[in-house]
Motif scaffolding. Structure first.
Motif, PDB file in Angstrom:
ATOM      1  N   HIS A   1      -2.847   5.075   0.936  1.00 33.48           N
ATOM      2  CA  HIS A   1      -3.716   4.099   0.286  1.00 33.48           C
ATOM      3  C   HIS A   1      -4.046   2.958   1.254  1.00 33.48           C
ATOM      4  O   HIS A   1      -3.267   2.632   2.151  1.00 33.48           O
TER       5      HIS A   1
ATOM      6  N   SER B   1      -4.921   2.678  -7.155  1.00 36.13           N
ATOM      7  CA  SER B   1      -4.798   1.644  -6.135  1.00 36.13           C
ATOM      8  C   SER B   1      -5.955   0.654  -6.144  1.00 36.13           C
ATOM      9  O   SER B   1      -7.032   0.913  -6.694  1.00 36.13           O
TER      10      SER B   1
ATOM     11  N   VAL C   1      -0.768  -0.465  -4.425  1.00 36.61           N
ATOM     12  CA  VAL C   1      -0.563   0.615  -5.390  1.00 36.61           C
ATOM     13  C   VAL C   1      -0.154  -0.019  -6.712  1.00 36.61           C
ATOM     14  O   VAL C   1       0.880  -0.691  -6.796  1.00 36.61           O
TER      15      VAL C   1
ATOM     16  N   ASP D   1      -7.611   0.205  -3.619  1.00 39.25           N
ATOM     17  CA  ASP D   1      -8.659   0.770  -2.765  1.00 39.25           C
ATOM     18  C   ASP D   1      -9.672   1.592  -3.565  1.00 39.25           C
ATOM     19  O   ASP D   1     -10.526   2.267  -2.993  1.00 39.25           O
TER      20      ASP D   1
ATOM     21  N   HIS E   1       0.813  -1.226   0.000  1.00 37.86           N
ATOM     22  CA  HIS E   1       0.000   0.000   0.000  1.00 37.86           C
ATOM     23  C   HIS E   1       0.844   1.274   0.000  1.00 37.86           C
ATOM     24  O   HIS E   1       0.290   2.373   0.072  1.00 37.86           O
TER      25      HIS E   1
ATOM     26  N   ARG F   1      -4.965   9.139  -6.180  1.00 36.77           N
ATOM     27  CA  ARG F   1      -4.519  10.169  -5.250  1.00 36.77           C
ATOM     28  C   ARG F   1      -3.384  10.990  -5.853  1.00 36.77           C
ATOM     29  O   ARG F   1      -2.577  10.489  -6.634  1.00 36.77           O
TER      30      ARG F   1
END
Length: 215
Positions: free
Chosen positions: A153, A173, A157, A175, A135, A179
């Motif tokens: 995150h 990501s 990634v 998630d 992450h 970003r």
């Protein structure tokens, strides 16, 4: 251009028409590819951990496979001056290669990511960013020194890109977010939501007014 687990690289026109015959690798699936900035060469990474360099015009392999990784190569990038290629692998390392010979430039970088999913040179080519299973985004000097860790995150990634001036890093990501970060200190500036699954690829437009993403 596209790669596939069938072990081929294929060229197509913008309308989807095939260009020439598929390029055949050494039998393993091709999981990553990067086109040289001058568009004359392509480097590919295989499930067997090998890299291959291809001549775009001829559609042929330029040299013997480059060996070093012990697991699939999942990401590749050319330095802006085309003299180097960086590769990231499921073996947790990043390796740098001389593009005209395939020789390793330095010892492999043990990233701490677990699987390395993304690697991207800065616009000046003086450093590069990586992202992975843990992450975290990490920024490295060319000699492999860790400069900064960027956290925020909540999942792996998978994709990275830089702004032209090198001031910002964008990340996609697992998630489901994209970003924007300040590259100097890792400060999070923007979180973009909208995707309903993993963001696998992002790219800034040449004028930097738009960001494209795929999920």
């Amino acid at each position: 251009m596209s790669t596939s687990q069938d072990g081929s690289i294929r060229q197509r026109t913008r309308d989807g028409e095939p260009v020439g015959e598929p390029w055949k690798s050494d039998g393993g699936g091709v999981g990553s590819m990067a086109v040289c900035p001058d568009e004359t060469m392509v480097v590919s990474g295989s499930a067997g951990g090998r890299l291959r360099l291809w001549n775009v015009k001829e559609g042929s392999v330029v040299s013997d496979p480059w060996e070093g990784h012990s697991a699939p190569v999942w990401c590749l990038d050319w330095s802006p001056n085309t003299r180097e290629i960086a590769s990231g692998s499921r073996d947790g390392t990043i390796r740098r290669w001389t593009s005209n010979t395939g020789r390793p430039i330095a010892p492999p970088i043990e990233t701490g990511h677990g699987y390395v999913y993304a690697v991207k040179y800065s616009p000046r080519g003086d450093k590069f960013a990586s992202g992975g299973e843990d992450h975290v985004i990490r920024v490295w000097s060319k000699d492999g020194k860790l400069l900064i860790e960027i956290k925020g995150h909540d999942n792996s990634v998978l994709s990275l890109c830089w702004s032209k001036d090198g001031a910002y890093i964008f990340s996609g990501s697992g998630d489901m977010t994209i970003r924007k970060w300040q590259s100097i200190d890792g400060k999070e500036l923007v979180v973009l939501r909208g995707h309903t699954s993993t963001v696998r690829s992002i790219c800034l437009s040449p004028d930097e007014r738009h960001l494209a993403s795929a999920s």
